[in-house]
Design a protein around this motif. Structure first.
Motif, PDB file in Angstrom:
ATOM      1  N   ILE A 101      -5.245  -8.371   6.644  1.00 27.66           N
ATOM      2  CA  ILE A 101      -4.214  -8.539   5.610  1.00 27.66           C
ATOM      3  C   ILE A 101      -4.861  -8.774   4.250  1.00 27.66           C
ATOM      4  CG2 ILE A 101      -2.348 -10.048   4.799  1.00 27.66           C
ATOM      5  CD1 ILE A 101      -1.527 -10.398   7.732  1.00 27.66           C
ATOM      6  N   LEU A 102      -5.936  -9.543   4.238  1.00 27.17           N
ATOM      7  CA  LEU A 102      -6.659  -9.767   2.978  1.00 27.17           C
ATOM      8  C   LEU A 102      -7.209  -8.467   2.409  1.00 27.17           C
ATOM      9  CD1 LEU A 102      -8.622 -13.082   3.699  1.00 27.17           C
ATOM     10  CD2 LEU A 102      -6.786 -12.753   2.025  1.00 27.17           C
ATOM     11  N   LYS A 103      -7.702  -7.586   3.288  1.00 24.89           N
ATOM     12  CA  LYS A 103      -8.223  -6.289   2.837  1.00 24.89           C
ATOM     13  C   LYS A 103      -7.103  -5.432   2.253  1.00 24.89           C
ATOM     14  CE  LYS A 103     -10.371  -5.030   6.644  1.00 24.89           C
ATOM     15  NZ  LYS A 103     -11.204  -4.185   7.550  1.00 24.89           N
ATOM     16  N   LEU A 104      -5.936  -5.453   2.891  1.00 31.00           N
ATOM     17  CA  LEU A 104      -4.790  -4.694   2.381  1.00 31.00           C
ATOM     18  C   LEU A 104      -4.326  -5.244   1.032  1.00 31.00           C
ATOM     19  CD1 LEU A 104      -2.730  -4.225   5.678  1.00 31.00           C
ATOM     20  CD2 LEU A 104      -3.808  -2.407   4.340  1.00 31.00           C
ATOM     21  N   GLU A 105      -4.326  -6.564   0.927  1.00 33.13           N
ATOM     22  CA  GLU A 105      -3.935  -7.194  -0.343  1.00 33.13           C
ATOM     23  C   GLU A 105      -4.901  -6.801  -1.465  1.00 33.13           C
ATOM     24  OE1 GLU A 105      -1.878 -11.260   1.508  1.00 33.13           O
ATOM     25  OE2 GLU A 105      -3.974 -11.269   0.829  1.00 33.13           O
ATOM     26  N   GLU A 106      -6.188  -6.789  -1.141  1.00 32.83           N
ATOM     27  CA  GLU A 106      -7.205  -6.432  -2.134  1.00 32.83           C
ATOM     28  C   GLU A 106      -7.010  -4.989  -2.612  1.00 32.83           C
ATOM     29  OE1 GLU A 106     -12.079  -5.937  -2.437  1.00 32.83           O
ATOM     30  OE2 GLU A 106     -11.187  -6.957  -0.717  1.00 32.83           O
ATOM     31  N   ILE A 107      -6.778  -4.084  -1.679  1.00 34.86           N
ATOM     32  CA  ILE A 107      -6.566  -2.681  -2.041  1.00 34.86           C
ATOM     33  C   ILE A 107      -5.282  -2.525  -2.849  1.00 34.86           C
ATOM     34  CG2 ILE A 107      -6.102  -0.359  -1.153  1.00 34.86           C
ATOM     35  CD1 ILE A 107      -7.880  -1.115   1.253  1.00 34.86           C
ATOM     36  N   TYR A 108      -4.220  -3.209  -2.420  1.00 42.06           N
ATOM     37  CA  TYR A 108      -2.962  -3.108  -3.155  1.00 42.06           C
ATOM     38  C   TYR A 108      -3.138  -3.602  -4.601  1.00 42.06           C
ATOM     39  CZ  TYR A 108       1.594  -3.958  -5.044  1.00 42.06           C
ATOM     40  OH  TYR A 108       2.671  -3.956  -5.896  1.00 42.06           O
ATOM     41  N   LYS A 176       4.030  -2.109  -1.830  1.00 42.31           N
ATOM     42  CA  LYS A 176       4.249  -3.557  -1.878  1.00 42.31           C
ATOM     43  C   LYS A 176       5.215  -3.986  -0.778  1.00 42.31           C
ATOM     44  CE  LYS A 176       5.221  -7.380  -5.014  1.00 42.31           C
ATOM     45  NZ  LYS A 176       5.501  -7.789  -6.411  1.00 42.31           N
ATOM     46  N   ALA A 177       6.246  -3.168  -0.543  1.00 40.47           N
ATOM     47  CA  ALA A 177       7.207  -3.461   0.527  1.00 40.47           C
ATOM     48  C   ALA A 177       6.533  -3.375   1.900  1.00 40.47           C
ATOM     49  CB  ALA A 177       8.383  -2.491   0.451  1.00 40.47           C
ATOM     50  N   ILE A 178       5.651  -2.388   2.059  1.00 41.17           N
ATOM     51  CA  ILE A 178       4.903  -2.259   3.325  1.00 41.17           C
ATOM     52  C   ILE A 178       4.015  -3.484   3.528  1.00 41.17           C
ATOM     53  CG2 ILE A 178       3.151  -0.922   4.568  1.00 41.17           C
ATOM     54  CD1 ILE A 178       4.167   1.554   2.942  1.00 41.17           C
ATOM     55  N   LEU A 179       3.294  -3.865   2.465  1.00 44.87           N
ATOM     56  CA  LEU A 179       2.403  -5.021   2.541  1.00 44.87           C
ATOM     57  C   LEU A 179       3.167  -6.299   2.850  1.00 44.87           C
ATOM     58  CD1 LEU A 179      -0.362  -6.358   2.187  1.00 44.87           C
ATOM     59  CD2 LEU A 179       0.065  -6.427  -0.286  1.00 44.87           C
ATOM     60  N   SER A 180       4.297  -6.479   2.196  1.00 42.90           N
ATOM     61  CA  SER A 180       5.106  -7.679   2.416  1.00 42.90           C
ATOM     62  C   SER A 180       5.538  -7.798   3.882  1.00 42.90           C
ATOM     63  CB  SER A 180       6.332  -7.652   1.503  1.00 42.90           C
ATOM     64  OG  SER A 180       7.149  -8.783   1.730  1.00 42.90           O
ATOM     65  N   ALA A 181       5.957  -6.678   4.458  1.00 49.42           N
ATOM     66  CA  ALA A 181       6.381  -6.683   5.866  1.00 49.42           C
ATOM     67  C   ALA A 181       5.204  -6.999   6.785  1.00 49.42           C
ATOM     68  CB  ALA A 181       6.990  -5.331   6.232  1.00 49.42           C
ATOM     69  N   ILE A 182       4.032  -6.489   6.440  1.00 50.36           N
ATOM     70  CA  ILE A 182       2.837  -6.758   7.247  1.00 50.36           C
ATOM     71  C   ILE A 182       2.428  -8.220   7.110  1.00 50.36           C
ATOM     72  CG2 ILE A 182       0.353  -6.286   7.428  1.00 50.36           C
ATOM     73  CD1 ILE A 182       0.993  -3.364   6.698  1.00 50.36           C
ATOM     74  N   GLN A 183       2.493  -8.754   5.894  1.00 53.24           N
ATOM     75  CA  GLN A 183       2.159 -10.168   5.676  1.00 53.24           C
ATOM     76  C   GLN A 183       3.051 -11.078   6.519  1.00 53.24           C
ATOM     77  OE1 GLN A 183       2.722  -9.988   1.430  1.00 53.24           O
ATOM     78  NE2 GLN A 183       0.529 -10.266   1.001  1.00 53.24           N
ATOM     79  N   SER A 188       9.947  -4.607  12.306  1.00 60.75           N
ATOM     80  CA  SER A 188      11.177  -3.890  11.921  1.00 60.75           C
ATOM     81  C   SER A 188      11.175  -3.561  10.436  1.00 60.75           C
ATOM     82  CB  SER A 188      12.415  -4.728  12.261  1.00 60.75           C
ATOM     83  OG  SER A 188      12.524  -4.927  13.651  1.00 60.75           O
ATOM     84  N   ALA A 189      10.829  -4.562   9.613  1.00 56.01           N
ATOM     85  CA  ALA A 189      10.771  -4.348   8.165  1.00 56.01           C
ATOM     86  C   ALA A 189       9.647  -3.371   7.810  1.00 56.01           C
ATOM     87  CB  ALA A 189      10.555  -5.671   7.445  1.00 56.01           C
ATOM     88  N   ALA A 190       8.541  -3.454   8.545  1.00 56.67           N
ATOM     89  CA  ALA A 190       7.407  -2.568   8.274  1.00 56.67           C
ATOM     90  C   ALA A 190       7.761  -1.119   8.565  1.00 56.67           C
ATOM     91  CB  ALA A 190       6.204  -2.993   9.112  1.00 56.67           C
TER      92      ALA A 190
END
Length: 213
Positions: A101-108, A176-183, A188-190
């Motif tokens: 998740i940290l890696k995804l946040e960094e890329i985002y 951002k919506a994808i990341l939020s659902a993953i976080q 379902s949201a993802a």
């Protein structure tokens, strides 16, 4: 040292995907042999390989041409991808760690910065890295393989969507919506977020098909 087959394959595939070789363009074996500096037999083998990837069409007595997709085919592929991406992200969330998740946040955050700094050329690479992390975490490797095949076939259309005003900004909001659902580890949201993202790419291509050809 790379083999002539590998060099030829990478060269021709890149030319097709970046739009140097246009849809329906004839690929002359003799000319390509001279251009790349390999045997005509090597060119033949590589063209057959690219045909299996649906990037080239070969016909008896006519040779090879770059595969041209109709709008209907493009729409169908994106609809298939919507379903597959939902399967992929559903299984990825089950395997995701805090480090992922940290890696995804960094890329985002980098994606967001490229838009703020108007560095649009860097955006597609970051976009690809974001999705590749999700793919690497999915246990449904067959779905990932099929999505990568579709993305490869339609890359020249997808990449050109960065030319459409406002599309990069919309893409960033979708990620951002994808990341939020993953976080939140909410499958379902993802699934909804990823399918919305792919559907919006499809709609952008449909609306601007003639410009993206």
């Amino acid at each position: 040292m790379k083999r002539p087959m590998d060099i030829t394959y990478e060269y021709l595939k890149e030319k097709i995907l970046n739009g140097t070789f246009l849809p329906s363009q004839k690929l002359n074996e003799i000319d390509l042999s001279k251009e790349i500096g390999v045997s005509r037999n090597t060119i033949k083998k590589v063209l057959l390989k690219l045909e299996k990837e649906h990037l080239v069409v070969t016909e008896d007595n006519k040779g090879a041409t770059v595969k041209a997709y109709t709008l209907e085919e493009v729409i169908n592929y994106f609809e298939i991808r919507e379903v597959l991406e939902a399967l992929i992200i559903d299984s990825a969330i089950k395997n995701i760690t805090d480090h992922d998740i940290l890696k995804l946040e960094e890329i985002y955050n980098k994606m967001e910065s490229t838009l703020n700094e108007v560095k649009f050329v860097e955006y597609p690479t970051l976009n690809k890295q974001f999705h590749n992390i999700i793919y690497s975490l999915s246990s449904n490797k067959q779905a990932v393989e099929m999505v990568n095949m579709i993305k490869s076939q339609l890359q020249k259309y997808h990449l050109r969507t960065i030319l459409i005003p406002g599309r990069n900004e919309s893409s960033c909001h979708e990620h951002k919506a994808i990341l939020s659902a993953i976080q939140n580890r909410d499958p379902s949201a993802a699934k909804i977020a990823i399918q919305t993202h792919i559907a919006n790419i499809r709609k952008t291509i449909v609306s601007n098909y003639n410009l993206l050809m």
